[in-house]
Design an enzyme around this catalytic site. Structure first.
Site, mmCIF file in Angstrom:
data_model
loop_
_atom_site.group_PDB
_atom_site.id
_atom_site.type_symbol
_atom_site.label_atom_id
_atom_site.label_comp_id
_atom_site.label_asym_id
_atom_site.label_seq_id
_atom_site.Cartn_x
_atom_site.Cartn_y
_atom_site.Cartn_z
ATOM 1 N N ARG A 229 0.857 -1.178 0.000
ATOM 2 C CA ARG A 229 0.000 0.000 0.000
ATOM 3 C C ARG A 229 0.901 1.239 0.000
ATOM 4 O O ARG A 229 1.972 1.228 0.614
ATOM 5 C CB ARG A 229 -0.869 0.028 1.259
ATOM 6 C CG ARG A 229 -2.059 -0.920 1.244
ATOM 7 C CD ARG A 229 -3.139 -0.461 0.260
ATOM 8 N NE ARG A 229 -4.300 -1.357 0.256
ATOM 9 C CZ ARG A 229 -4.469 -2.360 -0.606
ATOM 10 N NH1 ARG A 229 -3.567 -2.623 -1.525
ATOM 11 N NH2 ARG A 229 -5.565 -3.098 -0.543
ATOM 12 N N HIS A 277 -0.937 0.699 -10.294
ATOM 13 C CA HIS A 277 -1.618 -0.270 -9.414
ATOM 14 C C HIS A 277 -2.196 -1.428 -10.238
ATOM 15 O O HIS A 277 -3.379 -1.770 -10.100
ATOM 16 C CB HIS A 277 -2.719 0.384 -8.565
ATOM 17 C CG HIS A 277 -3.066 -0.451 -7.344
ATOM 18 N ND1 HIS A 277 -3.574 0.079 -6.186
ATOM 19 C CD2 HIS A 277 -2.946 -1.790 -7.109
ATOM 20 C CE1 HIS A 277 -3.774 -0.885 -5.295
ATOM 21 N NE2 HIS A 277 -3.393 -2.036 -5.834
#
Lengths: 314, 314
Positions: A229, A277
């Site tokens: 993250r 991502h």
């Protein structure tokens, strides 16, 4: 169940494969798949399948038996302070998601090991800089976070010959490679690793774990891959470590804000590789089986698979 | 053997690991390792270990029992028209060289499959372009050249899930994947492949095999990895195929002239990745065993391993 109305599955995601809702409906024809609560009596909803839902969405669902999060990381989900109490929450353990992640980590680990970023710079400068190819055995890869994804990456990297070490906040046993745990063993782990792979869950304890002190502890010239993250990393400390050559290169797939804002310095830093991502993604073809199984288990009173511990945060 | 003088091993290479000569001398202490013929009676030389030797170097060696080429490709070696006649010539089959090549091909195949060149362009433009990660099963990789290296790359790629096809000029049997052979089956092979890996030996028959006609036959938008020899490819046809979007990207490790000349258009082409002929390299740690074994075999009258057929050119 309310009278003879079918049980409802609520689906909400703003970022998943568009085939999901139809796939769920096809796999569970006895249920009614709904994409909003419009016109749905809240007590009819037996299961919610969600990714990045608006906070409070699930609060009115008084008969909910299962919340199935459509991903491996549940930090965004648990940030909702208005979740219904006592409802089992399951993460997704999708063999496809795990395989795509291993492939991404293997690809970028090989690229860092074989010095492709340096090679790309040499090409831009028109320089023929021979770098002798080294065996993977000479490179030590440290995996931070030893859940499903961390373990799968470790297996893929070991399989090709890399030396692999693992670190997690709490001690993990039964790993096929050497592991370290907690604050006290962190610097012994960090100083051995040439490439660090971040796969920690984002919790209050791991937020900003990769900070200036972390970069002081790493092996000088190590490289970083962040597929966990964005908020695991202090952005300014990362740029400083690169600019002071303590860190050689960073491959970043996750960011504090996504999409990464246009003005963010990561876009143009010569020692940063940005990917959008897409290191991995859940795929109905491979993940549907767990979702179906979990909904059937929940409505028949069995324990669903891959439950989340909200107190631990993962 | 001439009187009681020790047999001589002549070593010549301008590009190999500098540890080779000492490693050979240590492994074969009964022989005398020499790096030039200065002061050496030519009839004393029993074996020559060479890479990119000057033409004619070996002509005076009347008692030569073995020429061991320090690499897998022997095209440069066979271009010498003044080789001594009838002396066995062996290529090097080095497990380290094979493993480094597999790793390079796996890394760049993954990068092409996961669209890293497109991702790098998006980063340069500051664009967040989500590309959904696809499983390797959706990508078909075609290996041209099914020798030791081609077979090892096929195994590594199949192992991670890619669909692999093979093509060679002459029919190869016993492969664990589907193979095609010769001119007549070439276009059936080419039109299935998303990524093409060139590992053919350079011979009169394969020179310029990747020409305008080849690019007419490939699947539109396929990508190319050349780890064979530069002269397999017609440079101008390659650039034209990229500029006309018939070819998506090319990863080139080998070139007609090496180092690649500063003014060559490959350096600056946005759809070409240049690496400095370092996809793999022989390593004394892993290759010494074959060299030692072959010299012992040759001087004791046994057949050396991995002999080259000069008529076939590989």
């Amino acid at each position: 169940m309310t009278g003879s109305r079918p049980l409802v599955i609520l689906f909400h995601s703003d970022a998943s494969d568009p085939r999901w809702p139809d796939a769920i409906q096809r796999a569970l024809p006895d249920f009614e798949m709904r994409r909003t609560l419009d016109g749905v009596p809240p007590e009819d909803v037996a299961a919610a399948v969600v990714w990045k839902h608006p906070p409070g969405l699930l609060e009115p669902l008084t008969n909910l038996k299962l919340i199935q999060v459509l991903g491996a990381g549940v930090d965004h989900f648990l940030a909702d302070t208005r979740l219904p109490k006592g409802v089992p929450i399951a993460r997704l353990v999708d063999p496809g998601l795990t395989a795509r992640m291993s492939e991404y980590v293997l690809m970028h680990t090989l690229a860092l090991h074989r010095r492709l970023p340096e090679s790309a710079r040499a090409q831009r400068d028109g320089r023929w800089d021979f770098i002798h190819p080294q065996p993977p055995e000479r490179t030590c890869v440290g995996i931070l976070g030893l859940g499903e994804l961390g373990q799968a990456c470790a297996a893929a990297l070991s399989g090709i010959g890399f030396r692999v070490l693992g670190w997690s906040r709490s001690r993990r046993s039964g790993m096929a490679f050497e592991t370290y745990a907690g604050e006290v063993e962190r610097s012994a782990f960090l100083r051995q690793c040439d490439i660090l792979v971040l796969l920690l869950p984002l919790t209050a304890q791991t937020r900003d774990i990769v900070d200036a002190r972390f970069f002081d502890e790493i092996r000088p010239g190590a490289a970083l891959i962040n597929v966990g993250r964005g908020a695991l990393v202090d952005d300014a400390a990362l740029v400083a470590a690169l600019d002071e050559d303590r860190l050689r290169h960073a491959v970043l797939d996750v960011f504090r804000q996504e999409p990464l804002p246009p003005e963010h310095p990561f876009w143009t830093h010569p020692a940063i590789t940005v990917t959008p991502h897409n290191s991995s993604a859940t795929n109905p073809d491979t993940a549907m089986a767990q979702v179906t199984e979990n909904i059937r288990r929940a409505v028949s009173g069995q324990t669903p698979l891959h439950l989340v511990d909200p107190a631990a945060g993962y």
